[in-house]
Every structure is written in structure tokens, then in C-alpha cells.
Write an enzyme that holds these catalytic residues in place. Structure first.
Site, mmCIF file in Angstrom:
data_model
loop_
_atom_site.group_PDB
_atom_site.id
_atom_site.type_symbol
_atom_site.label_atom_id
_atom_site.label_comp_id
_atom_site.label_asym_id
_atom_site.label_seq_id
_atom_site.Cartn_x
_atom_site.Cartn_y
_atom_site.Cartn_z
ATOM 1 N N ASN A 14 -0.924 8.295 -5.072
ATOM 2 C CA ASN A 14 -2.349 7.999 -5.175
ATOM 3 C C ASN A 14 -3.265 9.217 -5.084
ATOM 4 O OD1 ASN A 14 -1.974 5.330 -5.675
ATOM 5 N ND2 ASN A 14 -1.959 4.739 -3.509
ATOM 6 N N THR A 35 5.127 5.987 1.813
ATOM 7 C CA THR A 35 5.475 4.996 0.800
ATOM 8 C C THR A 35 6.057 5.697 -0.428
ATOM 9 O OG1 THR A 35 3.655 3.592 1.524
ATOM 10 C CG2 THR A 35 4.536 3.163 -0.657
ATOM 11 N N GLY A 36 5.432 6.829 -0.800
ATOM 12 C CA GLY A 36 5.887 7.542 -1.994
ATOM 13 C C GLY A 36 7.333 7.992 -1.866
ATOM 14 N N TYR A 65 -8.388 12.960 -1.933
ATOM 15 C CA TYR A 65 -7.153 12.471 -1.306
ATOM 16 C C TYR A 65 -6.562 11.303 -2.105
ATOM 17 C CZ TYR A 65 -3.891 10.512 2.005
ATOM 18 O OH TYR A 65 -2.751 10.023 2.573
ATOM 19 N N HIS A 66 -7.438 10.356 -2.437
ATOM 20 C CA HIS A 66 -7.043 9.252 -3.323
ATOM 21 C C HIS A 66 -7.860 9.333 -4.607
ATOM 22 C CE1 HIS A 66 -5.662 6.299 0.075
ATOM 23 N NE2 HIS A 66 -4.666 7.047 -0.364
ATOM 24 N N HIS A 97 2.810 10.844 9.069
ATOM 25 C CA HIS A 97 3.535 11.406 7.934
ATOM 26 C C HIS A 97 3.565 12.932 7.936
ATOM 27 C CE1 HIS A 97 3.774 7.472 6.373
ATOM 28 N NE2 HIS A 97 2.508 7.362 6.048
HETATM 29 N N1 CTP Z 1 0.334 10.852 -2.010
HETATM 30 C C1 CTP Z 1 0.352 12.237 -2.230
HETATM 31 N N2 CTP Z 1 -0.809 12.956 -2.135
HETATM 32 C C2 CTP Z 1 -1.969 12.355 -1.824
HETATM 33 C C3 CTP Z 1 -1.998 10.961 -1.574
HETATM 34 C C4 CTP Z 1 -0.820 10.239 -1.680
HETATM 35 O O1 CTP Z 1 1.407 12.805 -2.493
HETATM 36 N N3 CTP Z 1 -3.092 13.086 -1.767
HETATM 37 C C5 CTP Z 1 1.582 10.081 -2.169
HETATM 38 C C6 CTP Z 1 2.303 9.821 -0.843
HETATM 39 O O2 CTP Z 1 3.693 9.852 -1.062
HETATM 40 C C7 CTP Z 1 1.857 8.404 -0.504
HETATM 41 C C8 CTP Z 1 1.732 7.760 -1.881
HETATM 42 O O3 CTP Z 1 1.246 8.815 -2.718
HETATM 43 O O4 CTP Z 1 2.779 7.677 0.256
HETATM 44 C C9 CTP Z 1 0.775 6.592 -1.903
HETATM 45 O O5 CTP Z 1 -0.472 6.999 -1.389
HETATM 46 P P1 CTP Z 1 -1.222 6.189 -0.242
HETATM 47 O O6 CTP Z 1 -1.470 4.807 -0.692
HETATM 48 O O7 CTP Z 1 -2.367 7.008 0.177
HETATM 49 O O8 CTP Z 1 -0.192 6.164 0.930
HETATM 50 P P2 CTP Z 1 -0.660 6.291 2.451
HETATM 51 O O9 CTP Z 1 -1.412 5.069 2.795
HETATM 52 O O10 CTP Z 1 -1.376 7.574 2.665
HETATM 53 O O11 CTP Z 1 0.639 6.443 3.218
HETATM 54 P P3 CTP Z 1 1.682 5.323 3.519
HETATM 55 O O12 CTP Z 1 1.387 4.110 2.700
HETATM 56 O O13 CTP Z 1 2.935 5.969 3.114
HETATM 57 O O14 CTP Z 1 1.524 5.104 4.986
#
Ligand code: CTP
Length: 319
Positions: A109, A242-243, A276-277, A293
């Protein structure tokens, strides 16, 4: 084919060599990338020693009954009850049973996807995995729209859908679920406390509106097994994201794995800021030491695997 027994040792050396300050200086060669089938097969084989993704992707109906009590994986002192709804939505066979795909895309994301024009590339894969119900409609040019499996941490209901406080948010959430038609909805319901009600709301909507998704609830052993695999390879992650979970599991079902939207850094290689997203205003503080993480370490690991041809990380534009 000959398996190179030193490959994974090289991986851990590579990862550690890059050091903790590794961030935007990363250079991922993309033009001369070639798939290393031998290494990819070796990784699949090694992962299978720790988990069987076909089985661990979901608890099955036969193993639980309504009213059963489960201890959360990360909050062992707290428990969750298996509700009637959850029981009804447990699969009877693995949703990934006998599934094998040649090319899979896993979409993280990161804001690195914005203006990437990677949508058509992502959609061209045989199987597309997305994380945390990330929106696609408004971003399809950069992220594509096809979804075969999507994850939903219970916290998403709060973060992205305001805990369904109003009719409008309930409708939005329902629409997002309905848009998933035919895909697997993977809900880690038993990982950490705090999400029981949110999971229940989602399940109720799915049943009430006969939403066409195949729900899956990861096994209690999955996270520890995935962490165990990476630890054994000297990758000292805290709690896999999650990734990384998706990559680890996908090795079982996919030949070639392509990752998009993995970039846990605030700047891109040209020094421009990266969200970030791609779809909200969440900040990077989220990846601080208080986070469960170790995303930059995971990224370094994935980069090392990219360089060895075991997977392909796409961090640039696709046009
Ligand atoms: N990711 C990434 N870099 C970012 C944001 C996300 O590499 N800036 C990858 C991570 O592997 C993450 C996945 O994309 O697990 C999905 O993003 P997200 O929904 O933001 O996961 P989180 O909620 O941050 O983490 P998790 O669900 O793993 O607790």
C-alpha cells in the site's frame, strides 16, 4: 535443476551487509531482471518445512464449533468466541486448494504507487493479491482493479470506514465488500485483541447481503511459522507485515511473484516525498520503533531476493 545451497546464506549476508541506514539509496535493477526458478523452488521447499500455506491460509469448519473460545495469538490472555456468523463463514475446504498460478502480483500500500501507471501491469497477472481492503476505483491507473485475494485487518473497519458510525459509512463498507465479487477475503481475526466487534459487523453484512466473497481466517500457527522461517534465514523481523505474510504464502501457489507498492521510506530514489499509503494521510511515525513491524528490514530482504531473481520488486513507473 541444480539447487544452489549457498543461495539463502548469501541472502542473509546481503541483507545484513546493507546496514540499518539503507533507505532511499536503494537501486533495484529492473531491466536486466531474470527469474531464478531454481532459487524460487528452493524457497518454496524451505517454507513448506515451516508452514503449508494451502492449509494455514484458513481454519476450516470441521475444526471448530460455535461457542468455542480461542486465545489471541499475540494477546494470549484475551479470548474471542466463535460466533454463529463466524462459524457459518468458515470455509469447508481451503480457498487455495489446488491453485497454481504462473504469475502473481502482490500489491502493498505504499504511496510509491501514485503516478506509477502500474495498473495495467498489475492487472495482467494471473492472480492479484491486495492488502487491507485498499481502495482501487479512484486509483486504478496506478494500482489496477483486479483482486483475487484481499486481506482485512479488523482495524481497517475503524481506520478506513470510521467504525461504521453512520449509514453512509456502512454503505461504503458494504459497497467495498460487494466489489470483491468472487475473491477471497482474508481476515486475521484471531491475531490481536480489539477487533472482535469489527469482524462481527463485517461478517453480519456479508451474510445479510449475501456478498459473494470467500472468507478465510488464518490458522493460529501461521504468524509464528512465517516468523520462524525468516528467523531461520537470519532475517530478524518482529511481527511479519501483511505484505511479507502474503509473499511467504504466495510462494506455495505462484511461480513468479511480482511485488508492487512495497516502499516503507518517506523519500523515493530521486528524493521526492512518498506517502505512507497511496490512499490516505497515515504518516510514517507508524513505522517507528513502537510499531510491531520491521518494514525496512523486510524491504531489504525482499530487495536481496529481487537481486537474486527469486521475486521481482517493482518500485518505479511502469510506462
Ligand atoms: N507496505 C510497504 N511500504 C509502505 C506501506 C506498506 O512496503 N509504505 C507494505 C507492507 O508489507 C504492508 C503492506 O504493504 O504490510 C500493506 O500495507 P498496510 O495496509 O499499510 O499494512 P499495515 O497496516 O501497515 O501493516 P499490517 O497490516 O501488516 O499490520
Amino acid at each position: 535443476a541444480q539447487v544452489d545451497p549457498t543461495a539463502l546464506t548469501r541472502l542473509s549476508k546481503d541483507v545484513n551487509h546493507l546496514g540499518p541506514s539503507y533507505n532511499t539509496t536503494v537501486k533495484l535493477s529492473s531491466n536486466n531482471w531474470t527469474f531464478n526458478k531454481t532459487l524460487s523452488n528452493l524457497i518454496r521447499k524451505n517454507i513448506l518445512r515451516f508452514l503449508d500455506p494451502e492449509r494455514d491460509i484458513s481454519i476450516l469448519k470441521g475444526t471448530l464449533k460455535p461457542g468455542d473460545i480461542i486465545h489471541y495469538v499475540f494477546d494470549r490472555h484475551s479470548t474471542i468466541n466463535i460466533s454463529e456468523n463466524l462459524y457459518r463463514l468458515l470455509p469447508t475446504v481451503s480457498p487455495m486448494k489446488n491453485q497454481h498460478h504462473r504469475r502473481c502480483a502482490i500489491v502493498g500500500n505504499s504511496g510509491i504507487l501514485l503516478n506509477s501507471s502500474c495498473g495495467p501491469d498489475i492487472d495482467s497477472h494471473d492472480f492479484v493479491i491486495r492488502c487491507n481492503l485498499a481502495p482501487v476505483e479512484e486509483y486504478f491507473q496506478d494500482v489496477g482493479w483486479r483482486t483475487n485475494l484481499v486481506t482485512m485487518n479488523p482495524s481497517v473497519v475503524q481506520r478506513a470506514f470510521q467504525d461504521l458510525v453512520s449509514e453512509e459509512w456502512r454503505d461504503r463498507f458494504l459497497q467495498r465488500l460487494q466489489s470483491l465479487s468472487g475473491s477471497v477475503l482474508w481476515i486475521p481475526a484471531f491475531m490481536a485483541k480489539g477487533g472482535e466487534e469489527r469482524v462481527e459487523w463485517a461478517l453480519r453484512l456479508i451474510l445479510l447481503h449475501t456478498v459473494d466473497v470467500r472468507t478465510a481466517f488464518p490458522s493460529l500457527r501461521l504468524l509464528h511459522a512465517v516468523r520462524g522461517y525468516w528467523l531461520t534465514n537470519n532475517v530478524h523481523i518482529k511481527r511479519p507485515t501483511t505484505g511479507l505474510l502474503m509473499y511467504t504464502m504466495a510462494t506455495r501457489f505462484c511461480e513468479e511473484i511480482h511485488l508492487y507498492g512495497f516502499w516503507p521510506f518517506p523519500l523515493d530514489p530521486q528524493g521526492r516525498s512518498v506517502k505512507y499509503h497511496y490512499y490516505d494521510t497515515l504518516k510514517y511515525e507508524y513505522t517507528s520503533s513502537s510499531s510491531p513491524h520491521t518494514m525496512p528490514l523486510e524491504f531489504r530482504t525482499l530487495s536481496a531476493l529481487h537481486r537474486q531473481g527469486a521475486l521481482r520488486l517493482h518500485t518505479g513507473t511502469c510506462d
